[in-house]
Design an enzyme around this catalytic site. Structure first.
Site, PDB file in Angstrom:
ATOM      1  N   PRO A 292       0.823  -1.220   0.000  1.00  0.00           N
ATOM      2  CA  PRO A 292       0.000   0.000   0.000  1.00  0.00           C
ATOM      3  C   PRO A 292       0.855   1.266   0.000  1.00  0.00           C
ATOM      4  O   PRO A 292       1.658   1.467   0.891  1.00  0.00           O
ATOM      5  CB  PRO A 292      -0.802  -0.114   1.297  1.00  0.00           C
ATOM      6  CG  PRO A 292      -0.603  -1.502   1.790  1.00  0.00           C
ATOM      7  CD  PRO A 292       0.696  -1.957   1.240  1.00  0.00           C
ATOM      8  N   GLU A 293       0.683   2.058  -1.050  1.00  0.00           N
ATOM      9  CA  GLU A 293       1.296   3.384  -1.102  1.00  0.00           C
ATOM     10  C   GLU A 293       0.153   4.393  -1.014  1.00  0.00           C
ATOM     11  O   GLU A 293      -0.975   4.011  -0.717  1.00  0.00           O
ATOM     12  CB  GLU A 293       2.107   3.537  -2.398  1.00  0.00           C
ATOM     13  CG  GLU A 293       3.182   2.460  -2.545  1.00  0.00           C
ATOM     14  CD  GLU A 293       4.016   2.586  -3.812  1.00  0.00           C
ATOM     15  OE1 GLU A 293       4.119   3.690  -4.359  1.00  0.00           O
ATOM     16  OE2 GLU A 293       4.562   1.562  -4.256  1.00  0.00           O
TER      17      GLU A 293
ATOM     18  N   LYS B 201       1.424   7.701   3.832  1.00  0.00           N
ATOM     19  CA  LYS B 201       0.951   6.309   3.835  1.00  0.00           C
ATOM     20  C   LYS B 201       0.297   5.939   5.163  1.00  0.00           C
ATOM     21  O   LYS B 201       0.020   4.764   5.406  1.00  0.00           O
ATOM     22  CB  LYS B 201       2.124   5.361   3.558  1.00  0.00           C
ATOM     23  CG  LYS B 201       2.787   5.560   2.200  1.00  0.00           C
ATOM     24  CD  LYS B 201       3.979   4.629   2.048  1.00  0.00           C
ATOM     25  CE  LYS B 201       4.896   5.101   0.935  1.00  0.00           C
ATOM     26  NZ  LYS B 201       6.196   4.395   0.965  1.00  0.00           N
TER      27      LYS B 201
ATOM     28  N   HIS C 231      -3.589 -15.130   8.618  1.00  0.00           N
ATOM     29  CA  HIS C 231      -2.995 -13.806   8.476  1.00  0.00           C
ATOM     30  C   HIS C 231      -3.788 -12.721   9.208  1.00  0.00           C
ATOM     31  O   HIS C 231      -3.410 -11.553   9.174  1.00  0.00           O
ATOM     32  CB  HIS C 231      -2.860 -13.435   7.000  1.00  0.00           C
ATOM     33  CG  HIS C 231      -1.994 -14.390   6.223  1.00  0.00           C
ATOM     34  ND1 HIS C 231      -0.738 -14.752   6.654  1.00  0.00           N
ATOM     35  CD2 HIS C 231      -2.195 -15.064   5.068  1.00  0.00           C
ATOM     36  CE1 HIS C 231      -0.206 -15.605   5.785  1.00  0.00           C
ATOM     37  NE2 HIS C 231      -1.072 -15.814   4.821  1.00  0.00           N
TER      38      HIS C 231
ATOM     39  N   ARG D  46       3.104 -10.186   6.522  1.00  0.00           N
ATOM     40  CA  ARG D  46       4.492 -10.108   6.985  1.00  0.00           C
ATOM     41  C   ARG D  46       4.681  -9.390   8.309  1.00  0.00           C
ATOM     42  O   ARG D  46       5.815  -9.199   8.754  1.00  0.00           O
ATOM     43  CB  ARG D  46       5.341  -9.494   5.878  1.00  0.00           C
ATOM     44  CG  ARG D  46       5.416 -10.452   4.701  1.00  0.00           C
ATOM     45  CD  ARG D  46       6.008  -9.832   3.488  1.00  0.00           C
ATOM     46  NE  ARG D  46       7.426  -9.578   3.683  1.00  0.00           N
ATOM     47  CZ  ARG D  46       8.182  -9.040   2.742  1.00  0.00           C
ATOM     48  NH1 ARG D  46       7.658  -8.681   1.595  1.00  0.00           N
ATOM     49  NH2 ARG D  46       9.438  -8.847   2.955  1.00  0.00           N
TER      50      ARG D  46
ATOM     51  N   ARG E 137      19.119  19.656  -1.515  1.00  0.00           N
ATOM     52  CA  ARG E 137      19.137  18.206  -1.720  1.00  0.00           C
ATOM     53  C   ARG E 137      19.656  17.901  -3.127  1.00  0.00           C
ATOM     54  O   ARG E 137      19.296  16.897  -3.732  1.00  0.00           O
ATOM     55  CB  ARG E 137      17.732  17.614  -1.533  1.00  0.00           C
ATOM     56  CG  ARG E 137      17.212  17.751  -0.102  1.00  0.00           C
ATOM     57  CD  ARG E 137      15.889  17.055   0.087  1.00  0.00           C
ATOM     58  NE  ARG E 137      15.522  16.984   1.495  1.00  0.00           N
ATOM     59  CZ  ARG E 137      14.676  17.823   2.092  1.00  0.00           C
ATOM     60  NH1 ARG E 137      14.116  18.802   1.410  1.00  0.00           N
ATOM     61  NH2 ARG E 137      14.397  17.684   3.372  1.00  0.00           N
TER      62      ARG E 137
ATOM     63  N   ARG F  27      17.127   0.292  -3.920  1.00  0.00           N
ATOM     64  CA  ARG F  27      15.828  -0.290  -4.294  1.00  0.00           C
ATOM     65  C   ARG F  27      15.868  -0.817  -5.711  1.00  0.00           C
ATOM     66  O   ARG F  27      16.510  -0.234  -6.575  1.00  0.00           O
ATOM     67  CB  ARG F  27      14.704   0.759  -4.214  1.00  0.00           C
ATOM     68  CG  ARG F  27      14.615   1.474  -2.914  1.00  0.00           C
ATOM     69  CD  ARG F  27      14.461   0.492  -1.775  1.00  0.00           C
ATOM     70  NE  ARG F  27      14.455   1.197  -0.514  1.00  0.00           N
ATOM     71  CZ  ARG F  27      13.365   1.447   0.173  1.00  0.00           C
ATOM     72  NH1 ARG F  27      12.224   1.030  -0.282  1.00  0.00           N
ATOM     73  NH2 ARG F  27      13.440   2.095   1.318  1.00  0.00           N
TER      74      ARG F  27
END
Length: 275
Positions: free
Chosen positions: A2-3, A59, A93, A112, A154, A264
């Site tokens: 989920p984003e 999120k 779960h 998880r 940045r 990533r």
DNA sequence: CTCCGTGCCTGTGAGC
DNA sequence: TGCTCACAGGCACGGA
């Protein structure tokens, strides 16, 4: 995973379903998600409370409860909520079950076990890191000027690293990050400071574009994500680079590359997103 | 400031 | 075909 778009779908759907309902009982079959609150305390704090609203920031998901209480949830990788008629059908779960007044139950599933729960008193909720860190790109205050400001100081970062940093922009994960960079035709390893004004504008538009489309298509179900009724989203059918390693780019036919950037797995078209 | 490695987890699937 | 094991990644933390 989920984003922002998936969490937004949860917030909207849950708002409709649980608002005004009372929690009659809380059953935890796993307690590792609790942060700063003991299992018995969590249960007793929520029992008898009424859902007043459901909100999202980045999120994070927030349940506003009666008694000036805010229940903060982070779904991390595999967390999700199910809402369906009693009696509850649980499986291995199921980590938490919330028996609601009426005929429905709310269930928290998390394969998880990375998800987290926190409780806040409404009066100090504004001090929560989830409320302070980063800017939510769907809030009104987020515009091109603000985005440009975020890039300041940045300049040495890669775009991939920048977009995934939740203390800058809150809500992008690996999927929407890769898709946004493809849309903007920018290489994920490009440095923030190298961007032209036009490229910054393209990136800004791309970030907002993928997130809005993700919400409109009810999220991305590449693995576990399902909405509160167990239904898949549709954005996975429109992914242009994510999980498309060795497949042809839809725009130019070049083979999509996957390499590790900023730690990533990163997918991009080496021709469309050149340096 | 940047960015890497580690730990938390378990289902998946690449590769032998 | 059957098995093993690395990998997937959000975030916090420690450290270079």
């Amino acid at each position: 995973m989920p984003e922002l778009p998936e969490v937004e779908c949860f917030a909207r759907d849950l708002r409709k379903c649980v608002k005004g309902r009372m929690i009659e009982a809380v059953q935890l079959s796993f307690t590792g998600m609790l942060r700063g609150v003991a299992p018995e305390e969590f249960g007793s704090m929520l029992t008898g409370k009424v859902f007043q609203d459901v909100q999202r920031r980045g999120k994070y998901l927030f349940f506003y409860l009666s008694g000036e209480l805010v229940w903060e949830v982070h779904l991390r990788m595999t967390g999700y909520f199910l809402f369906y008629p009693a009696p509850a059908v649980t499986d291995k779960h199921t980590r938490a079950l919330f028996i609601l007044q009426g005929t429905n139950n709310l269930q928290f599933q998390d394969i998880r076990k990375f998800g987290t729960f926190r409780l806040w008193q409404k009066e100090d909720f504004h001090t929560a890191p989830s409320m302070q860190r980063g800017i939510d790109p769907l809030e009104d205050v987020f515009n091109l000027h603000v985005f440009q400001g975020l890039l300041y100081r940045r300049s040495k970062r890669s775009l991939k690293y920048l977009l995934l940093d939740q203390s800058v922009i809150a809500g992008l994960g690996n999927i929407y990050c890769d898709e946004a960079l493809f849309r903007a035709r920018l290489h994920p390893a490009r440095k923030v400071g190298d961007l032209t004004k036009d490229e910054i504008k393209r990136l800004f538009d791309a970030v907002l574009g993928v997130l809005q489309e993700g919400i409109r298509l009810r999220g991305t179900s590449v693995s576990d994500y399902r909405d509160i009724w167990g239904k898949k989203g549709h954005f996975q059918d429109f992914l242009r680079v994510y999980r498309r390693k060795n497949k042809p780019c839809f725009l130019c036919g070049e083979t999509i590359t996957r390499e590790v950037i900023a730690g990533r797995g990163t997918h991009y078209c080496p021709r469309c997103q050149n340096h």
